[in-house]
Design a protein around this motif. Structure first.
Motif, PDB file in Angstrom:
ATOM      1  N   GLY A  36       0.792  -1.214   0.000  1.00  0.00           N
ATOM      2  CA  GLY A  36       0.000   0.000   0.000  1.00  0.00           C
ATOM      3  C   GLY A  36       0.829   1.271   0.000  1.00  0.00           C
ATOM      4  O   GLY A  36       0.284   2.359  -0.161  1.00  0.00           O
ATOM      5  N   ARG A  37       2.156   1.154   0.168  1.00  0.00           N
ATOM      6  CA  ARG A  37       3.038   2.332   0.176  1.00  0.00           C
ATOM      7  C   ARG A  37       3.804   2.473  -1.126  1.00  0.00           C
ATOM      8  O   ARG A  37       4.180   3.578  -1.485  1.00  0.00           O
ATOM      9  CB  ARG A  37       4.055   2.237   1.318  1.00  0.00           C
ATOM     10  N   ILE A  38       4.109   1.350  -1.770  1.00  0.00           N
ATOM     11  CA  ILE A  38       4.916   1.411  -2.991  1.00  0.00           C
ATOM     12  C   ILE A  38       4.098   0.930  -4.183  1.00  0.00           C
ATOM     13  O   ILE A  38       3.217   0.082  -4.049  1.00  0.00           O
ATOM     14  CB  ILE A  38       6.222   0.588  -2.864  1.00  0.00           C
ATOM     15  N   ASP A  39       4.405   1.519  -5.332  1.00  0.00           N
ATOM     16  CA  ASP A  39       3.742   1.139  -6.571  1.00  0.00           C
ATOM     17  C   ASP A  39       4.798   1.138  -7.661  1.00  0.00           C
ATOM     18  O   ASP A  39       5.447   2.172  -7.871  1.00  0.00           O
ATOM     19  CB  ASP A  39       2.627   2.133  -6.888  1.00  0.00           C
ATOM     20  N   PRO A  40       5.046   0.007  -8.329  1.00  0.00           N
ATOM     21  CA  PRO A  40       4.325  -1.257  -8.229  1.00  0.00           C
ATOM     22  C   PRO A  40       4.647  -1.995  -6.929  1.00  0.00           C
ATOM     23  O   PRO A  40       5.627  -1.676  -6.252  1.00  0.00           O
ATOM     24  CB  PRO A  40       4.829  -2.047  -9.445  1.00  0.00           C
ATOM     25  N   PRO A  41       3.817  -3.003  -6.594  1.00  0.00           N
ATOM     26  CA  PRO A  41       4.072  -3.788  -5.387  1.00  0.00           C
ATOM     27  C   PRO A  41       5.433  -4.484  -5.431  1.00  0.00           C
ATOM     28  O   PRO A  41       5.999  -4.708  -6.504  1.00  0.00           O
ATOM     29  CB  PRO A  41       2.941  -4.825  -5.383  1.00  0.00           C
ATOM     30  N   SER A  42       5.935  -4.841  -4.270  1.00  0.00           N
ATOM     31  CA  SER A  42       7.238  -5.506  -4.152  1.00  0.00           C
ATOM     32  C   SER A  42       7.270  -6.825  -4.906  1.00  0.00           C
ATOM     33  O   SER A  42       6.307  -7.591  -4.883  1.00  0.00           O
ATOM     34  CB  SER A  42       7.558  -5.762  -2.681  1.00  0.00           C
ATOM     35  N   SER A  43       8.419  -7.094  -5.522  1.00  0.00           N
ATOM     36  CA  SER A  43       8.613  -8.381  -6.190  1.00  0.00           C
ATOM     37  C   SER A  43       8.671  -9.522  -5.176  1.00  0.00           C
ATOM     38  O   SER A  43       8.607 -10.691  -5.561  1.00  0.00           O
ATOM     39  CB  SER A  43       9.885  -8.362  -7.040  1.00  0.00           C
ATOM     40  N   ALA A  44       8.756  -9.212  -3.905  1.00  0.00           N
ATOM     41  CA  ALA A  44       8.724 -10.261  -2.878  1.00  0.00           C
ATOM     42  C   ALA A  44       7.450 -11.088  -2.990  1.00  0.00           C
ATOM     43  O   ALA A  44       7.449 -12.282  -2.681  1.00  0.00           O
ATOM     44  CB  ALA A  44       8.831  -9.649  -1.478  1.00  0.00           C
ATOM     45  N   HIS A  45       6.378 -10.456  -3.468  1.00  0.00           N
ATOM     46  CA  HIS A  45       5.109 -11.172  -3.604  1.00  0.00           C
ATOM     47  C   HIS A  45       5.145 -12.248  -4.681  1.00  0.00           C
ATOM     48  O   HIS A  45       4.263 -13.102  -4.718  1.00  0.00           O
ATOM     49  CB  HIS A  45       3.968 -10.189  -3.874  1.00  0.00           C
ATOM     50  N   THR A  56      16.315   0.682  -3.681  1.00  0.00           N
ATOM     51  CA  THR A  56      15.249   0.898  -2.715  1.00  0.00           C
ATOM     52  C   THR A  56      14.185   1.747  -3.390  1.00  0.00           C
ATOM     53  O   THR A  56      14.476   2.484  -4.333  1.00  0.00           O
ATOM     54  CB  THR A  56      15.784   1.550  -1.415  1.00  0.00           C
ATOM     55  N   ARG A  57      12.980   1.609  -2.931  1.00  0.00           N
ATOM     56  CA  ARG A  57      11.879   2.316  -3.574  1.00  0.00           C
ATOM     57  C   ARG A  57      11.843   3.789  -3.192  1.00  0.00           C
ATOM     58  O   ARG A  57      12.200   4.173  -2.086  1.00  0.00           O
ATOM     59  CB  ARG A  57      10.554   1.653  -3.206  1.00  0.00           C
ATOM     60  N   ILE A  58      11.385   4.601  -4.132  1.00  0.00           N
ATOM     61  CA  ILE A  58      11.278   6.049  -3.956  1.00  0.00           C
ATOM     62  C   ILE A  58      10.507   6.388  -2.679  1.00  0.00           C
ATOM     63  O   ILE A  58      10.901   7.270  -1.913  1.00  0.00           O
ATOM     64  CB  ILE A  58      10.575   6.683  -5.184  1.00  0.00           C
ATOM     65  N   GLU A  59       9.410   5.695  -2.444  1.00  0.00           N
ATOM     66  CA  GLU A  59       8.518   6.034  -1.329  1.00  0.00           C
ATOM     67  C   GLU A  59       9.121   5.730   0.046  1.00  0.00           C
ATOM     68  O   GLU A  59       8.659   6.260   1.053  1.00  0.00           O
ATOM     69  CB  GLU A  59       7.186   5.260  -1.452  1.00  0.00           C
ATOM     70  N   THR A 108      23.013   6.892  -6.545  1.00  0.00           N
ATOM     71  CA  THR A 108      23.747   7.010  -7.809  1.00  0.00           C
ATOM     72  C   THR A 108      22.831   7.176  -9.014  1.00  0.00           C
ATOM     73  O   THR A 108      23.270   7.667 -10.045  1.00  0.00           O
ATOM     74  CB  THR A 108      24.657   5.788  -8.032  1.00  0.00           C
ATOM     75  N   SER A 109      21.563   6.752  -8.898  1.00  0.00           N
ATOM     76  CA  SER A 109      20.634   6.934 -10.010  1.00  0.00           C
ATOM     77  C   SER A 109      19.213   6.624  -9.559  1.00  0.00           C
ATOM     78  O   SER A 109      18.992   6.076  -8.472  1.00  0.00           O
ATOM     79  CB  SER A 109      21.014   6.047 -11.202  1.00  0.00           C
ATOM     80  N   ARG A 110      18.282   6.980 -10.435  1.00  0.00           N
ATOM     81  CA  ARG A 110      16.871   6.658 -10.246  1.00  0.00           C
ATOM     82  C   ARG A 110      16.377   5.997 -11.517  1.00  0.00           C
ATOM     83  O   ARG A 110      16.856   6.299 -12.611  1.00  0.00           O
ATOM     84  CB  ARG A 110      16.051   7.912  -9.942  1.00  0.00           C
ATOM     85  N   SER A 111      15.415   5.087 -11.356  1.00  0.00           N
ATOM     86  CA  SER A 111      14.874   4.397 -12.524  1.00  0.00           C
ATOM     87  C   SER A 111      13.386   4.138 -12.330  1.00  0.00           C
ATOM     88  O   SER A 111      12.865   4.244 -11.219  1.00  0.00           O
ATOM     89  CB  SER A 111      15.612   3.078 -12.764  1.00  0.00           C
ATOM     90  N   PRO A 169      10.097   8.015 -11.726  1.00  0.00           N
ATOM     91  CA  PRO A 169      11.025   7.120 -11.031  1.00  0.00           C
ATOM     92  C   PRO A 169      10.308   6.350  -9.918  1.00  0.00           C
ATOM     93  O   PRO A 169       9.480   6.916  -9.197  1.00  0.00           O
ATOM     94  CB  PRO A 169      12.070   8.065 -10.439  1.00  0.00           C
ATOM     95  N   THR A 170      10.612   5.081  -9.835  1.00  0.00           N
ATOM     96  CA  THR A 170      10.019   4.233  -8.785  1.00  0.00           C
ATOM     97  C   THR A 170      11.082   3.632  -7.879  1.00  0.00           C
ATOM     98  O   THR A 170      10.759   3.086  -6.822  1.00  0.00           O
ATOM     99  CB  THR A 170       9.194   3.082  -9.406  1.00  0.00           C
ATOM    100  N   SER A 171      12.332   3.742  -8.288  1.00  0.00           N
ATOM    101  CA  SER A 171      13.410   3.077  -7.552  1.00  0.00           C
ATOM    102  C   SER A 171      14.660   3.958  -7.532  1.00  0.00           C
ATOM    103  O   SER A 171      14.932   4.675  -8.480  1.00  0.00           O
ATOM    104  CB  SER A 171      13.721   1.745  -8.237  1.00  0.00           C
ATOM    105  N   ILE A 172      15.391   3.871  -6.420  1.00  0.00           N
ATOM    106  CA  ILE A 172      16.653   4.580  -6.275  1.00  0.00           C
ATOM    107  C   ILE A 172      17.765   3.534  -6.155  1.00  0.00           C
ATOM    108  O   ILE A 172      17.639   2.580  -5.395  1.00  0.00           O
ATOM    109  CB  ILE A 172      16.653   5.462  -5.014  1.00  0.00           C
ATOM    110  N   GLU A 173      18.833   3.726  -6.929  1.00  0.00           N
ATOM    111  CA  GLU A 173      20.010   2.875  -6.789  1.00  0.00           C
ATOM    112  C   GLU A 173      20.970   3.580  -5.842  1.00  0.00           C
ATOM    113  O   GLU A 173      21.168   4.795  -5.934  1.00  0.00           O
ATOM    114  CB  GLU A 173      20.701   2.663  -8.128  1.00  0.00           C
TER     115      GLU A 173
END
Length: 155
Positions: A29-38, A116-119, A135-138, A146-150
């Motif tokens: 409910g905090r990140i979009d898209p949902p975690s790949s852990a699922h 790690t996720r932006i949110e 170092t970057s965002r993607s 952007p949904t993810s931070i490296e």
């Protein structure tokens, strides 16, 4: 608490899956898209243990945390870093990152890399406190923002 290498003798994949899912549950409910852990399953975790370098922190028979490491040409990628909710704040994450650093050094890799996720701003701060820098965002496929931070840590 002790750190163990997960290898072919490891047989507690249901517990490992439960650990990861409970550790990542706060993201729902905090990140979009949902975690790949699922998308993880017992079978996919068995493959990850074979294909990657995996560690867990245990106390007795209890799994407190895990991390999966994957060598890349210029770094060691850190994935599925998970700490059981009841074990957070007890140094488990630091133990897992320490063994990842040891692994990178043993492989002559000069850095650790993670995403790690932006949110999850609290994760950005926690990793920065441990020496990681952005170092970057993607963006995940299908997203225009952007949904993810490296983040990387030079060793």
């Amino acid at each position: 608490m002790e750190t163990i290498r997960l290898d072919g003798s490891f047989d507690r994949y249901e517990d490992l899956l439960s650990l990861i899912l409970s550790s990542f549950a706060y993201m729902d409910g905090r990140i979009d898209p949902p975690s790949s852990a699922h998308t993880l399953t017992v079978a996919s975790l068995r493959r990850k243990v074979v294909d990657e370098i995996a560690f867990a922190v245990t106390t007795g028979r209890e799994l407190l945390g895990c991390v999966f490491c994957k060598p890349e040409p210029d770094c060691l990628y850190i994935g599925k870093l998970a700490v059981a909710p009841k074990a957070q704040g007890r140094g488990v994450g630091r133990m897992l990152l320490a063994v990842a650093e040891e692994t990178a050094r043993a492989l002559a890799l000069p850095a650790l890399r993670l995403q790690t996720r932006i949110e999850l701003t609290e994760n950005h701060a926690a990793f920065a406190a441990l020496g990681f820098v952005e170092t970057s965002r993607s963006a995940h496929p299908g997203f225009t923002r952007p949904t993810s931070i490296e983040m990387r840590k030079r060793l």
